[in-house]
Scaffold this motif. Structure first.
Motif, PDB file in Angstrom:
ATOM      1  N   ALA A 321       0.814  -1.213   0.000  1.00  0.00           N
ATOM      2  CA  ALA A 321       0.000   0.000   0.000  1.00  0.00           C
ATOM      3  C   ALA A 321       0.845   1.258   0.000  1.00  0.00           C
ATOM      4  CB  ALA A 321      -0.932  -0.006   1.214  1.00  0.00           C
ATOM      5  N   GLN A 322       2.102   1.143   0.426  1.00  0.00           N
ATOM      6  CA  GLN A 322       2.997   2.296   0.435  1.00  0.00           C
ATOM      7  C   GLN A 322       4.429   1.842   0.147  1.00  0.00           C
ATOM      8  OE1 GLN A 322       1.429   1.554   3.590  1.00  0.00           O
ATOM      9  NE2 GLN A 322       3.152   0.551   4.598  1.00  0.00           N
ATOM     10  N   ASP A 323       5.313   2.796  -0.142  1.00  0.00           N
ATOM     11  CA  ASP A 323       6.719   2.472  -0.351  1.00  0.00           C
ATOM     12  C   ASP A 323       7.299   1.867   0.935  1.00  0.00           C
ATOM     13  OD1 ASP A 323       6.357   3.641  -2.778  1.00  0.00           O
ATOM     14  OD2 ASP A 323       7.431   5.499  -2.295  1.00  0.00           O
ATOM     15  N   ALA A 335       5.446   1.267  -3.670  1.00  0.00           N
ATOM     16  CA  ALA A 335       4.056   0.825  -3.555  1.00  0.00           C
ATOM     17  C   ALA A 335       3.613   0.170  -4.859  1.00  0.00           C
ATOM     18  CB  ALA A 335       3.170   2.019  -3.227  1.00  0.00           C
ATOM     19  N   GLY A 336       2.689  -0.772  -4.734  1.00  0.00           N
ATOM     20  CA  GLY A 336       2.192  -1.460  -5.917  1.00  0.00           C
ATOM     21  C   GLY A 336       2.342  -2.962  -5.808  1.00  0.00           C
ATOM     22  N   THR A 337       2.120  -3.635  -6.921  1.00  0.00           N
ATOM     23  CA  THR A 337       2.190  -5.097  -6.970  1.00  0.00           C
ATOM     24  C   THR A 337       3.553  -5.543  -7.469  1.00  0.00           C
ATOM     25  OG1 THR A 337      -0.189  -5.246  -7.390  1.00  0.00           O
ATOM     26  CG2 THR A 337       1.138  -7.177  -7.914  1.00  0.00           C
ATOM     27  N   HIS A 338       4.109  -6.536  -6.814  1.00  0.00           N
ATOM     28  CA  HIS A 338       5.438  -7.043  -7.172  1.00  0.00           C
ATOM     29  C   HIS A 338       5.444  -8.573  -7.113  1.00  0.00           C
ATOM     30  CE1 HIS A 338       7.109  -2.958  -6.642  1.00  0.00           C
ATOM     31  NE2 HIS A 338       6.294  -2.898  -5.595  1.00  0.00           N
ATOM     32  N   THR A 339       6.283  -9.174  -7.946  1.00  0.00           N
ATOM     33  CA  THR A 339       6.537 -10.610  -7.877  1.00  0.00           C
ATOM     34  C   THR A 339       7.873 -10.806  -7.181  1.00  0.00           C
ATOM     35  OG1 THR A 339       5.319 -11.019  -9.926  1.00  0.00           O
ATOM     36  CG2 THR A 339       6.824 -12.751  -9.173  1.00  0.00           C
ATOM     37  N   ILE A 340       7.846 -11.469  -6.040  1.00  0.00           N
ATOM     38  CA  ILE A 340       9.062 -11.612  -5.237  1.00  0.00           C
ATOM     39  C   ILE A 340       9.415 -13.084  -5.058  1.00  0.00           C
ATOM     40  CG2 ILE A 340       8.728  -9.435  -4.008  1.00  0.00           C
ATOM     41  CD1 ILE A 340       7.575 -11.032  -1.669  1.00  0.00           C
ATOM     42  N   SER A 609      -9.264 -13.234   7.406  1.00  0.00           N
ATOM     43  CA  SER A 609      -9.022 -13.023   5.977  1.00  0.00           C
ATOM     44  C   SER A 609      -8.966 -14.373   5.300  1.00  0.00           C
ATOM     45  CB  SER A 609      -7.704 -12.274   5.743  1.00  0.00           C
ATOM     46  OG  SER A 609      -6.607 -13.035   6.211  1.00  0.00           O
ATOM     47  N   THR A 610      -9.161 -14.408   3.985  1.00  0.00           N
ATOM     48  CA  THR A 610      -9.123 -15.667   3.250  1.00  0.00           C
ATOM     49  C   THR A 610      -8.032 -15.627   2.189  1.00  0.00           C
ATOM     50  OG1 THR A 610     -10.886 -14.848   1.789  1.00  0.00           O
ATOM     51  CG2 THR A 610     -11.538 -16.242   3.634  1.00  0.00           C
ATOM     52  N   ALA A 611      -7.578 -16.828   1.813  1.00  0.00           N
ATOM     53  CA  ALA A 611      -6.401 -16.941   0.953  1.00  0.00           C
ATOM     54  C   ALA A 611      -6.655 -16.502  -0.480  1.00  0.00           C
ATOM     55  CB  ALA A 611      -5.892 -18.387   0.968  1.00  0.00           C
ATOM     56  N   ASP A 612      -7.940 -16.435  -0.900  1.00  0.00           N
ATOM     57  CA  ASP A 612      -8.207 -16.098  -2.294  1.00  0.00           C
ATOM     58  C   ASP A 612      -8.206 -14.596  -2.564  1.00  0.00           C
ATOM     59  OD1 ASP A 612     -10.571 -15.941  -0.713  1.00  0.00           O
ATOM     60  OD2 ASP A 612     -11.767 -15.799  -2.537  1.00  0.00           O
ATOM     61  N   LYS A 613      -8.185 -13.795  -1.486  1.00  0.00           N
ATOM     62  CA  LYS A 613      -8.264 -12.343  -1.664  1.00  0.00           C
ATOM     63  C   LYS A 613      -6.879 -11.697  -1.633  1.00  0.00           C
ATOM     64  CE  LYS A 613     -12.857 -12.064   0.455  1.00  0.00           C
ATOM     65  NZ  LYS A 613     -13.638 -11.567   1.608  1.00  0.00           N
ATOM     66  N   VAL A 614      -6.638 -10.805  -2.569  1.00  0.00           N
ATOM     67  CA  VAL A 614      -5.372 -10.073  -2.619  1.00  0.00           C
ATOM     68  C   VAL A 614      -5.501  -8.834  -1.739  1.00  0.00           C
ATOM     69  CG1 VAL A 614      -3.721  -8.880  -4.069  1.00  0.00           C
ATOM     70  CG2 VAL A 614      -4.904 -10.893  -4.951  1.00  0.00           C
ATOM     71  N   GLU A 615      -4.652  -8.723  -0.721  1.00  0.00           N
ATOM     72  CA  GLU A 615      -4.670  -7.569   0.166  1.00  0.00           C
ATOM     73  C   GLU A 615      -3.300  -6.900   0.128  1.00  0.00           C
ATOM     74  OE1 GLU A 615      -6.583  -8.023   4.033  1.00  0.00           O
ATOM     75  OE2 GLU A 615      -7.150 -10.050   3.460  1.00  0.00           O
ATOM     76  N   CYS A 616      -3.302  -5.598   0.261  1.00  0.00           N
ATOM     77  CA  CYS A 616      -2.035  -4.867   0.232  1.00  0.00           C
ATOM     78  C   CYS A 616      -1.501  -4.668   1.645  1.00  0.00           C
ATOM     79  CB  CYS A 616      -2.225  -3.500  -0.439  1.00  0.00           C
ATOM     80  SG  CYS A 616      -2.565  -3.625  -2.212  1.00  0.00           S
ATOM     81  N   ALA A 617      -0.242  -4.986   1.830  1.00  0.00           N
ATOM     82  CA  ALA A 617       0.395  -4.821   3.133  1.00  0.00           C
ATOM     83  C   ALA A 617       0.501  -3.343   3.473  1.00  0.00           C
ATOM     84  CB  ALA A 617       1.783  -5.458   3.115  1.00  0.00           C
ATOM     85  N   GLN A 618       0.202  -3.014   4.747  1.00  0.00           N
ATOM     86  CA  GLN A 618       0.283  -1.601   5.145  1.00  0.00           C
ATOM     87  C   GLN A 618       0.569  -1.478   6.642  1.00  0.00           C
ATOM     88  OE1 GLN A 618      -3.493   0.291   4.480  1.00  0.00           O
ATOM     89  NE2 GLN A 618      -4.646  -1.544   4.999  1.00  0.00           N
TER      90      GLN A 618
END
Length: 618
Positions: A321-323, A335-340, A609-618
């Protein structure tokens, strides 16, 4: 049938019998051999010193026209097979085109299977030594050669290689004793409880610079994974590392094979592993004492597991959700979506100071989001349809995890994986054990159990209740069972019952009788002592004419319809017919409802929370 299957093919490769006819463009069956062929195979001849049927002398010389060797040793071999010396000579010669007997254009040929005639044109007589110019094989025939000859070896090699690979994976597995702390291992027809432990052990390449390099490997990230009996849903309960708990005495098998009991203590949950030589079985005992739930198995992952598993699946998608620029974990991402994957994935799950109040509880939420993303990637078609990824995953999983002695083979892990694979990840719920700041501390560093909310979670898991909206889980009470509670209820003063203790704490029967008489007005109740057997659930047995009394007592006790057992009455101490209430292991005390929760409360759902939902860390 081809020549070999009729016993006349010498050492002809089945693929060699089908040849492209350049005049017709079709493939035709060609039955070349070292001698003219009869319509019916002749009887086997006895061995002679003069040579084979074609007159060729010498043990290892080619006849020039036959596909196989025309040596004397060939006549001794069973039909369709070549003698060892003939094979040796042929391999030494490199199976040249002239030795394979490929006919020149114009040579009479047999037609393909759809037009095969019963009598084949006679082949040239054996014994000619003349060399024909080698002809370049077509690409189609090369493919047939591969299919007809080499493929059999490939299949065999794959089978042998598969076995050897399984043995290799078995050798990868590191297991330690559960020291009797588990149920004995998961069962396919029951709910499954797996204890997942992430340690802070720094072994492995590149891990020395993280935090406490000398850590013995504490239980820093711990989840109790409950998978429902019908495999429709699962709950992952995170246990905070800084939770103050009572760690019990732990009988432990040491590395040298000796056994000793490590004394218990009161302290942080994470010291149930690593501290004072405690092993994962001690963490398992601590969880059982804390929750009342005995795990079936445990799995332990260190820093390397995070790196290798995420790399094996090609990375995990996470959202910020943020840098983030955390100097301790070395995570630096906008901030944003990343593949790690690899080191970056490890940094992500170790980051604490970038989230919320920079404490462990907020890091747990981010770790749950990460595990949900990993589950989505594991279940994705990109992973399941990629042999390369699956092999890498098998290698990473068996090398990076330490499992209990009940999961010490690849077959056992496979069986567990198949059971877990039935789960739809939208019904995998993550929840953190409810805790509160430790009131004994001025500077808040540890937490204690929230006694108001935690017991509800434990009961939901024990009773296999979903934390998600799975419709089939709102079950238990079928119409016929629920109907037992419907109807008129007799006055409490008319209820006649004897109480047996079949699983509650000592003195439960008398405690219940006193409560019924003094508080609820059930004066015709009596203590009948201990039951003959232990029951998991409390039951009330009654005769048909006692149904109104049963409904009243069920209402008083908070007993569900499933606990009511129509049957027979017994005679009490006054010689009168009476019902029988047998207290089971679910009895928590007089006045405590015996009806287990059928769904999670709204407060619990809010923190899930459930595993199918994408949530942003904050």
């Amino acid at each position: 049938m081809d020549a070999q299957s009729r016993g006349r093919g010498g050492d002809i490769d089945p693929a060699d019998q089908w040849v492209l006819n350049p005049d017709t463009g079709d493939y035709e069956l060609r039955l070349n051999h070292s001698a003219p062929q009869r319509p019916v195979p002749s009887p086997r001849r006895s061995r002679s010193s003069g040579g084979g049927p074609g007159g060729a002398a010498g043990p290892a010389k080619s006849t020039g026209t036959g596909s196989g060797s025309g040596s004397a040793t060939d006549t001794d071999a069973p039909r369709g097979r070549t003698g060892a010396s003939g094979r040796t000579a042929e391999r030494a010669a490199g199976r040249k085109a002239s030795e394979r007997g490929t006919p020149e254009r114009g040579t009479p040929e047999r037609e393909g299977p759809s037009r095969r005639r019963r009598d084949a044109p006679e082949e040239p007589a054996a014994g000619r030594r003349g060399r024909r110019p080698a002809k370049k094989k077509s690409k189609a025939k090369k493919a047939l050669l591969w299919t007809g000859g080499t493929m059999a070896f490939v299949v065999l090699a794959t089978a042998v290689g598969g076995y050897l690979y399984l043995e290799h994976l078995n050798n990868n597995i590191n297991s330690v004793s559960d020291d009797g702390a588990s149920t004995g291992g998961f069962q396919k027809d029951k709910a499954i409880n797996i204890l997942l432990i992430g340690t802070d052990k720094r072994t492995g390449s590149g891990n020395e610079g993280y935090g406490d390099a000398g850590s013995a490997g504490h239980a820093d990230t711990t989840l109790l994974l409950h998978v429902s009996k019908d495999r429709t849903n699962a709950t992952a309960l995170s246990i905070p590392r800084d939770l103050i708990v009572d760690i019990p005495d732990c009988p432990t098998t040491m590395e040298d094979g000796t056994e000793k009991t490590i004394p218990g203590s009161r302290g942080r949950f994470n010291t149930s592993l690593g501290q004072n030589e405690r092993t994962p079985s001690c963490t398992m005992r601590t969880v059982t004492q804390l929750t009342g739930i005995t795990p079936d198995n445990f799995m332990v992952a260190d820093f390397n597991a995070v790196k290798t598993l995420t790399t094996a699946v090609g990375g995990v998608d996470v959202c910020l959700a943020q840098d983030v620029n955390d100097k301790d974990s070395k995570l630096n991402l906008p901030a944003g979506t990343h593949t790690i994957e690899g080191e970056q994935a490890l940094a992500f799950v170790r980051t604490r100071h970038a989230w919320g109040n920079q404490g462990d509880l907020d890091r747990i939420k981010v770790q749950q989001q990460f595990l949900g993303a990993l589950m989505r990637q594991l279940k994705s078609s990109d992973t399941l349809t990629s042999p390369t990824k699956m092999v890498k995953l098998a290698e990473a999983g068996t090398e990076a995890l330490t499992v209990d002695s009940q999961l010490d083979s690849i077959n056992k892990l496979k069986d567990l994986g198949l059971e877990l694979g039935k789960l739809n990840i939208k019904n995998l719920a993550f929840i953190t054990l409810p805790v509160k700041d430790n009131p004994a501390e001025t500077v808040k560093a540890t937490v204690v159990l929230d006694e108001a909310q935690a017991p509800e979670i434990f009961e939901l898991i024990k009773n296999d209740v979903s934390f998600t909206e799975v419709k089939q889980q709102e079950k238990k009470e079928k119409a016929a069972v629920a109907a037992r509670l419907k109807g008129t209820k007799a006055p409490a003063s008319d209820v006649r019952v004897q109480v047996l203790n079949g699983g509650g704490p000592s003195g439960s029967a008398q405690e219940t009788v006193s409560w019924l008489q003094l508080t609820e007005g059930v004066g015709k109740s009596e203590n009948a002592g201990n039951a003959d057997e232990t029951l998991k659930k409390t039951t009330l047995e009654y005769a048909p004419d006692q149904a109104a009394q049963a409904r009243r007592l069920a209402d008083i006790m908070g007993l569900s319809g499933s606990g009511m057992k129509p049957g027979e009455s017994v005679t009490n101490s006054q010689g009168l017919p009476t019902m029988t209430l047998t207290l089971g292991e679910d009895f928590k005390g007089a006045g405590v409802s015996l009806t287990p929760p059928s769904k999670a409360s709204d407060d619990i759902k809010k923190s899930t929370s459930t595993a199918d939902k994408v949530e942003c860390a904050q």
